[in-house]
Scaffold this motif. Structure first.
Motif: not given
Length: 302
Positions: A126-130
């Motif tokens: 994951c990333t901070s965006a998703n």
């Protein structure tokens, strides 16, 4: 910027069929020569989609690793090989393997800010965006190990109502910001909106008007009627904010919001990298075959 260096870089880009990718936290002059600027998720997608033969990744080591995993047929260059990520290095393969043995049925959600070895143990990245979207795709009766950022993990817990098994890592830069610094800045700019990156401490996120990834912050500012913003993330984002929104004011609540690793890459490094086709970052086939699975799962989530 030295025009001679800029001309040499442009000529070499054409010669090598190269693309330059830059994270928002890079120096302004690096962002200025990039073909694409983005956060971790955007850059991951761009690295996978580009038709270039050479990817010059102006970021930190795990980002170049991710590009190599997604595009083994491309040459991935990291202009400054010393640009690492302390948070990524806080999560180690053996430690995560042991934790998985203690929770054999758990799903491992690995922040993209991890090494390729750690990704091989992961079920999805994951990333901070998703991150919230990713966790919401996992059955609610299944345990989740979230690695390595405890601050992002706590934010995901709050947004999803899930209890996560949190690795105790953190971003050295974001974790330095205190709620007292933000409140003092808010006193000076009472009309300013506070927007924070989810790698910040929980108490900072609790007082923010919005919590976003770097690209999310830029979008929010563009859609907001507010004229002043307190920016709780690394200072490199100010270059894009000030360039895009000339009529708005941006305030950093602390002079500690500088990532030394993101600032290691200089324009001369990019020129050297293109001229000499190094330093190259390449992930071995056996690691890549395992690490690409959680990354692809992440990229499939829109």
């Amino acid at each position: 910027m030295n025009n001679n260096i800029l001309n040499e870089i442009n000529n070499l880009k054409k010669k090598r069929n190269a693309v330059i990718l830059s994270h928002f936290y890079q120096r302004p002059e690096i962002q200025g020569i990039a073909d694409f600027i983005g956060d971790s998720l955007e850059l991951s997608r761009k690295a996978a989609d580009t038709k270039a033969d050479v990817v010059v990744f102006c970021g930190v080591h795990f980002m170049a690793e991710t590009a190599s995993i997604l595009s083994p047929d491309k040459i991935v260059l990291l202009p400054n090989i010393g640009a690492g990520c302390p948070m990524a290095e806080m999560a180690d393969y053996e430690g995560l393997k042991k934790l998985k043995e203690e929770h054999p049925e758990a799903c491992i959600v690995s922040y993209v800010n991890t090494t390729a070895d750690v990704k091989t143990l992961s079920d999805i990245c994951c990333t901070s965006a998703n991150a919230v979207k990713v966790v919401n795709t996992i059955p609610r009766d299944r345990e989740i190990i979230f690695v390595p950022d405890k601050n992002l993990g706590r934010y995901v817990e709050k947004m999803t109502g899930r209890k996560l098994i949190l690795w105790q890592g953190y971003c050295n830069t974001h974790n330095k910001l205190t709620v007292e610094e933000v409140l003092l800045t808010k006193e000076r700019y009472p009309n300013a909106k506070v927007i924070a990156h989810p790698e910040c401490r929980e108490e900072v996120l609790d007082i923010a008007d919005g919590v976003f990834s770097t690209s999310g912050m830029i979008k929010y500012v563009g859609e907001s009627e507010a004229k002043e913003f307190i920016i709780c993330t690394e200072d490199g984002i100010l270059h894009q904010l000030q360039r895009k929104y000339l009529d708005k004011k941006f305030i950093l609540p602390s002079n500690k919001l500088i990532c030394p690793n993101m600032k290691k890459t200089k324009i001369e490094d990019v020129l050297y990298s293109l001229a000499n086709m190094k330093p190259e970052v390449r992930v071995s086939d056996d690691v890549r075959e395992k690490a690409i699975i959680p990354i692809k799962r992440m990229l499939e989530i829109k």
